[in-house]
Design a protein around this motif. Structure first.
Motif, PDB file in Angstrom:
ATOM      1  N   HIS A 195       0.823  -1.202   0.000  1.00 43.99           N
ATOM      2  CA  HIS A 195       0.000   0.000   0.000  1.00 43.99           C
ATOM      3  C   HIS A 195       0.864   1.262   0.000  1.00 43.99           C
ATOM      4  O   HIS A 195       0.678   2.157  -0.807  1.00 43.99           O
ATOM      5  CB  HIS A 195      -0.931  -0.013   1.206  1.00 43.99           C
ATOM      6  CG  HIS A 195      -1.897   1.118   1.202  1.00 43.99           C
ATOM      7  ND1 HIS A 195      -1.681   2.276   1.894  1.00 43.99           N
ATOM      8  CD2 HIS A 195      -3.070   1.280   0.541  1.00 43.99           C
ATOM      9  CE1 HIS A 195      -2.684   3.110   1.684  1.00 43.99           C
ATOM     10  NE2 HIS A 195      -3.541   2.521   0.862  1.00 43.99           N
ATOM     11  N   ASP A 196       1.863   1.303   0.902  1.00 42.14           N
ATOM     12  CA  ASP A 196       2.621   2.535   1.078  1.00 42.14           C
ATOM     13  C   ASP A 196       3.607   2.800  -0.053  1.00 42.14           C
ATOM     14  O   ASP A 196       4.043   3.927  -0.237  1.00 42.14           O
ATOM     15  CB  ASP A 196       3.382   2.501   2.415  1.00 42.14           C
ATOM     16  CG  ASP A 196       2.398   2.497   3.574  1.00 42.14           C
ATOM     17  OD1 ASP A 196       1.194   2.690   3.294  1.00 42.14           O
ATOM     18  OD2 ASP A 196       2.807   2.282   4.718  1.00 42.14           O
TER      19      ASP A 196
ATOM     20  N   THR B 213       1.144   3.573  -3.438  1.00 38.51           N
ATOM     21  CA  THR B 213       0.495   4.883  -3.479  1.00 38.51           C
ATOM     22  C   THR B 213       1.419   5.946  -4.088  1.00 38.51           C
ATOM     23  O   THR B 213       1.003   6.608  -5.039  1.00 38.51           O
ATOM     24  CB  THR B 213       0.002   5.268  -2.074  1.00 38.51           C
ATOM     25  OG1 THR B 213      -0.800   4.191  -1.601  1.00 38.51           O
ATOM     26  CG2 THR B 213      -0.811   6.531  -2.087  1.00 38.51           C
TER      27      THR B 213
ATOM     28  N   ARG C  65       0.993   7.954  -7.638  1.00 42.32           N
ATOM     29  CA  ARG C  65       1.017   9.410  -7.805  1.00 42.32           C
ATOM     30  C   ARG C  65       2.029   9.814  -8.870  1.00 42.32           C
ATOM     31  O   ARG C  65       1.759  10.657  -9.722  1.00 42.32           O
ATOM     32  CB  ARG C  65       1.390  10.082  -6.492  1.00 42.32           C
ATOM     33  CG  ARG C  65       0.286  10.011  -5.477  1.00 42.32           C
ATOM     34  CD  ARG C  65       0.736  10.744  -4.230  1.00 42.32           C
ATOM     35  NE  ARG C  65      -0.149  10.464  -3.120  1.00 42.32           N
ATOM     36  CZ  ARG C  65       0.222  10.578  -1.847  1.00 42.32           C
ATOM     37  NH1 ARG C  65       1.459  10.953  -1.556  1.00 42.32           N
ATOM     38  NH2 ARG C  65      -0.628  10.333  -0.892  1.00 42.32           N
TER      39      ARG C  65
ATOM     40  N   GLU D 243     -12.151   7.737  -3.194  1.00 46.89           N
ATOM     41  CA  GLU D 243     -10.715   7.486  -3.009  1.00 46.89           C
ATOM     42  C   GLU D 243     -10.221   8.349  -1.864  1.00 46.89           C
ATOM     43  O   GLU D 243     -10.496   9.540  -1.813  1.00 46.89           O
ATOM     44  CB  GLU D 243      -9.997   7.804  -4.335  1.00 46.89           C
ATOM     45  CG  GLU D 243      -8.515   8.066  -4.256  1.00 46.89           C
ATOM     46  CD  GLU D 243      -7.701   6.822  -3.991  1.00 46.89           C
ATOM     47  OE1 GLU D 243      -7.407   6.559  -2.810  1.00 46.89           O
ATOM     48  OE2 GLU D 243      -7.360   6.114  -4.974  1.00 46.89           O
ATOM     49  N   ASP D 244      -9.543   7.747  -0.884  1.00 45.19           N
ATOM     50  CA  ASP D 244      -9.138   8.506   0.304  1.00 45.19           C
ATOM     51  C   ASP D 244      -7.811   9.224   0.138  1.00 45.19           C
ATOM     52  O   ASP D 244      -7.524  10.164   0.850  1.00 45.19           O
ATOM     53  CB  ASP D 244      -9.108   7.593   1.540  1.00 45.19           C
ATOM     54  CG  ASP D 244      -8.099   6.486   1.386  1.00 45.19           C
ATOM     55  OD1 ASP D 244      -7.971   5.972   0.249  1.00 45.19           O
ATOM     56  OD2 ASP D 244      -7.453   6.095   2.372  1.00 45.19           O
ATOM     57  N   ASP D 245      -6.982   8.763  -0.812  1.00 42.66           N
ATOM     58  CA  ASP D 245      -5.710   9.450  -1.059  1.00 42.66           C
ATOM     59  C   ASP D 245      -6.028  10.692  -1.898  1.00 42.66           C
ATOM     60  O   ASP D 245      -6.351  10.593  -3.077  1.00 42.66           O
ATOM     61  CB  ASP D 245      -4.755   8.508  -1.797  1.00 42.66           C
ATOM     62  CG  ASP D 245      -3.439   9.189  -2.129  1.00 42.66           C
ATOM     63  OD1 ASP D 245      -3.113  10.187  -1.454  1.00 42.66           O
ATOM     64  OD2 ASP D 245      -2.765   8.727  -3.054  1.00 42.66           O
TER      65      ASP D 245
ATOM     66  N   GLU E  80      -4.459  13.203  -3.172  1.00 42.26           N
ATOM     67  CA  GLU E  80      -3.718  13.547  -4.380  1.00 42.26           C
ATOM     68  C   GLU E  80      -4.125  12.640  -5.541  1.00 42.26           C
ATOM     69  O   GLU E  80      -4.378  13.098  -6.656  1.00 42.26           O
ATOM     70  CB  GLU E  80      -2.222  13.440  -4.120  1.00 42.26           C
ATOM     71  CG  GLU E  80      -1.453  14.257  -5.129  1.00 42.26           C
ATOM     72  CD  GLU E  80       0.041  14.209  -4.875  1.00 42.26           C
ATOM     73  OE1 GLU E  80       0.445  14.170  -3.701  1.00 42.26           O
ATOM     74  OE2 GLU E  80       0.779  14.207  -5.868  1.00 42.26           O
TER      75      GLU E  80
ATOM     76  N   GLN F 136      -6.890  11.208  -5.775  1.00 43.10           N
ATOM     77  CA  GLN F 136      -8.260  11.584  -6.113  1.00 43.10           C
ATOM     78  C   GLN F 136      -8.284  12.782  -7.068  1.00 43.10           C
ATOM     79  O   GLN F 136      -9.028  12.798  -8.044  1.00 43.10           O
ATOM     80  CB  GLN F 136      -9.008  11.922  -4.821  1.00 43.10           C
ATOM     81  CG  GLN F 136     -10.505  12.000  -5.003  1.00 43.10           C
ATOM     82  CD  GLN F 136     -11.139  12.779  -3.877  1.00 43.10           C
ATOM     83  OE1 GLN F 136     -11.044  14.019  -3.868  1.00 43.10           O
ATOM     84  NE2 GLN F 136     -11.743  12.081  -2.939  1.00 43.10           N
TER      85      GLN F 136
ATOM     86  N   ASP G  62     -12.116   2.807  -4.248  1.00 40.18           N
ATOM     87  CA  ASP G  62     -10.898   2.246  -3.664  1.00 40.18           C
ATOM     88  C   ASP G  62     -11.314   1.153  -2.680  1.00 40.18           C
ATOM     89  O   ASP G  62     -12.367   1.244  -2.058  1.00 40.18           O
ATOM     90  CB  ASP G  62     -10.142   3.362  -2.926  1.00 40.18           C
ATOM     91  CG  ASP G  62      -8.743   2.922  -2.513  1.00 40.18           C
ATOM     92  OD1 ASP G  62      -8.351   1.797  -2.908  1.00 40.18           O
ATOM     93  OD2 ASP G  62      -8.059   3.683  -1.818  1.00 40.18           O
TER      94      ASP G  62
END
Lengths: 460, 228
Positions: A246-247, A250, A254, B7-9, B11, B13, B51
């Motif tokens: 996950h970490d 992510t 991005r 989506e919780d992230d 950026e 999102q 998500d």
């Protein structure tokens, strides 16, 4: 537990050896006691005879023949075990309670064992006796003996019952051993069953404990403590891979998003466009490496071991050969699939497909045009195998153990695309399935074999 | 098209929403499962992108609740969990597609496209047509401009999938998943080779090409003129 099963177990074998040793010991002990008692009794008899002779010869010296005859007559009249015979120089009886001089009693001053006749209620009975011949001064002979008939009877009884006693000891020992090993095996069986269930993927199982607080409970307790630890470690590994997944994914996500957004907003004809496209490609390569590493870690942590199902390897081999056929053809390599036999195993279809895809991919990549690659799923005496053989340059024997390590690529192939994780992933998938990845010489070329253990018939 | 993004992230999102808006969609967003579920149940959406790991209410739960309320909006799961089992869980919970992070935006767009088309119930077709290319699903035959094309079974399935998604971008991953039913990255791009063989069969010798490569994304089959 079935009875025929018991006979093959180590516990029963130990019991058998123990019973055999026990039987031999018991026999030896009884025999020793027997011979010792017999010797003591014999010695006692001999002592009585020696004492009597000493007494009688004294009588003879003091009272002469007549006196001795009187003593012999009076002693013979008692009817006890004592036997006496006074004879002349020709061994002809003078007085005594024996009818005749024994045939073997010719040597003076020697002990003899002999049979004699005794009248019991108008019938003659042959009885055993032991005595000593004594030559008297003046040419007379004296025989002093003891009736040992009762003792012979006891001895005979003893020797006839001895085999039965040993037989009984053996029988009781075997029955006791069977009961004992049955009890022991039941506990061992419990431990074995629990371990098998854990190996199949249920890490939450524990070995049951009894109230006996014996060695088995100590073993169970240790095993359970070990399992607690393993379960905790596995859970830890899973949590780590999940959070790493996950970490790390992510930020990678991005990064890729940003690059794509930039790419969408700039003129495709500008100078930057190819640079950003290359950056996207680099990112994708990074993601592919990361995914492969994560998959290897997951496979090694046994993730998904509990979700294995019976699968057939032959269709997977056919699928992969079909998927890669056009690629091989384009490269001028002949890709063929060999006929398969019974190829059922317990496994994870997706992971095995990916592992096989890696092997086929490698084989095509390293086989020069005009060469050939064959994919086979087959049943061998050693296990169920997936084989990918090629006619390429192969891998030198000393390099083979190295190429399955992570990120290891042979010098010659460093320029071709790939993460260097392909074979590591295959090896990890093999380990997850208790299978082995074997790299062999195909003379020429490389033969990669994933050898799966034959699935055990499900006993439940 | 109306799209819901949960989506919780933040950026991720933002990029997702911006990208979708640029592609011409109307987008609503939510940063947690509860808000997402409320939105999904209160407004009609063509597609929901959810998500899997969300605060307050897990993505799987959101979709399960939507389905319980007879909400049939097609759902595309986004997840950092890539295992096949996670995928199966997502699809079992009521998801229609599953995309693993990190993903390519074009891949997401292509999948959304495919999901939206799926929503409008098509009559059971026995024949697919793109331009002068015809695929008969009953006789399993293909012909272009009246000339029969000889296709292997797998080539037939490949062409069928492309034609069912005519005028849509279809990515390599989508093809590997739908036509071969595999969920992994082949090291080399074997799909390209399959496509080029198919292309040789359906486009070679004809004036107009039907099967197009969409740069950086995948493939698309479409007629030269927009089909009426």
């Amino acid at each position: 537990m079935r009875a025929p099963g018991i006979l093959r177990t180590q516990a029963y074998r130990i019991v058998l050896v123990y019973v055999a040793v026990f039987a031999v010991s018991v026999t030896a002990l009884i025999a020793f006691t027997y011979w010792n008692t017999k010797r003591a009794l014999d010695a006692q008899t001999d002592q009585i005879i020696a004492a009597e002779i000493a007494g009688l010869s004294e009588q003879y010296q003091q009272l002469g023949l007549r006196g001795l005859a009187d003593v012999v007559i009076s002693r013979s009249a008692h009817g006890g075990p004592g036997l006496y015979l006074l004879a002349n120089r020709y061994k002809q009886p003078i007085v005594g309670n024996l009818d005749a001089w024994p045939g073997n009693g010719q040597k003076p001053n020697s002990f003899v064992d002999f049979d004699y006749q005794r009248r019991v209620e108008n019938q003659f009975e042959t009885r055993e006796a032991r005595g000593r011949v004594f030559a008297l001064a003046g040419g007379f002979n004296l025989l002093v003996a003891q009736d040992v008939h009762e003792r012979y009877l006891t001895e005979r009884l003893f020797t006839t019952t001895l085999p039965w006693t040993v037989g009984l000891v053996l029988l009781l020992g075997l029955i006791g051993g069977a009961l004992m090993s049955r009890n022991m095996l039941a506990r061992l069986d419990q431990i074995n069953r629990t371990s098998a269930e854990i190996i199949e993927g249920d890490l939450s199982r524990r070995v049951p404990m009894s109230d006996a607080h014996d060695e088995f409970d100590a073993l169970a307790e240790n095993l359970n403590a070990m399992l607690d630890r393993i379960e905790r470690l596995m859970k830890g590994v899973r949590e780590v891979t999940d959070s790493v997944a996950h970490d790390l994914r992510t930020p990678l996500n991005r990064l890729r998003n940003r690059l794509e957004a930039v790419l969408r907003h700039i003129d495709p004809a500008s100078n930057q466009a190819p640079e950003i496209e290359a950056a996207v490609a680099e990112t994708d390569q990074l993601i592919a490496t990361f995914n492969a590493l994560l998959l290897i870690a997951e496979a090694d942590a046994g993730v998904g071991r509990g979700k294995m199902a019976p699968i057939d390897l032959a269709p997977i081999a056919e699928d992969m050969a079909e998927l890669y056929a056009p690629l091989a053809e384009e490269k001028g390599v002949v890709l063929k699939i060999d006929p398969a036999g019974a190829t059922m195993i317990e496994g994870n279809r997706s992971l095995i497909s990916q592992a096989l895809a890696n092997l086929v991919d490698n084989a095509i990549k390293y086989t020069p045009a005009g060469g050939h690659v064959s994919v086979t799923a087959l049943d061998t005496p050693l296990g169920v195998e997936l084989r990918v053989a090629d006619s390429g340059p192969g891998i030198p024997p000393e390099e083979r153990p190295r190429v399955v390590e992570r990120f290891v690529r042979l010098e010659a192939s460093r320029n071709s695309p790939g993460t260097g994780l392909g074979l590591s992933l295959v090896a990890a998938v093999a380990r997850l399935h208790d299978a082995r990845l074997i790299l062999e010489d195909n003379a020429p070329g490389l033969r990669a074999v994933i050898r799966f253990p034959r699935p055990a018939p499900r006993a439940r | 098209m109306r799209i819901l993004v949960v989506e919780d992230d933040l950026e991720a999102q933002r990029y997702l929403v911006n990208g979708l808006k640029e592609a011409g969609h109307v987008v609503d967003d939510a940063a947690d499962g509860e808000t997402g579920l409320t939105l999904a149940l209160s407004r009609p959406y063509d597609v929901a992108i959810i998500d899997r790991m969300l605060p307050k209410l897990d993505g799987l739960k959101v979709v399960a609740d939507m389905r319980e309320h007879s909400n049939t909006t097609p759902v595309l799961f986004l997840s950092a969990l890539s295992e096949v089992d996670d995928r199966v869980k997502g699809l079992k919970a009521g998801g229609d597609d599953y995309l693993t992070k990190p993903y390519a935006f074009v891949e997401l767009l292509a999948r959304i496209d495919a999901l939206m088309r799926r929503r409008s119930p098509q009559a059971v077709k026995t024949k697919l047509q793109v331009g002068d290319l015809e695929l008969d699903l009953l006789t399993r035959t293909a012909q272009r401009a009246g000339a029969a094309i000889d296709l292997q079974p797998r080539e037939f399935r490949l062409l069928e999938y492309l034609m069912r998604h005519a005028s849509q971008v279809v990515t390599r991953t989508m093809l590997l998943e739908s036509v071969w039913e595999y969920h992994f990255d082949p090291q080399t791009n074997v799909i390209d080779v399959h496509i080029s063989r198919l292309r040789a069969k359906i486009d070679k010798g004809f004036d107009t090409a039907l099967l197009h490569t969409v740069r950086g994304a995948g493939y698309m089959i479409r007629a030269a003129r927009p089909a009426a």
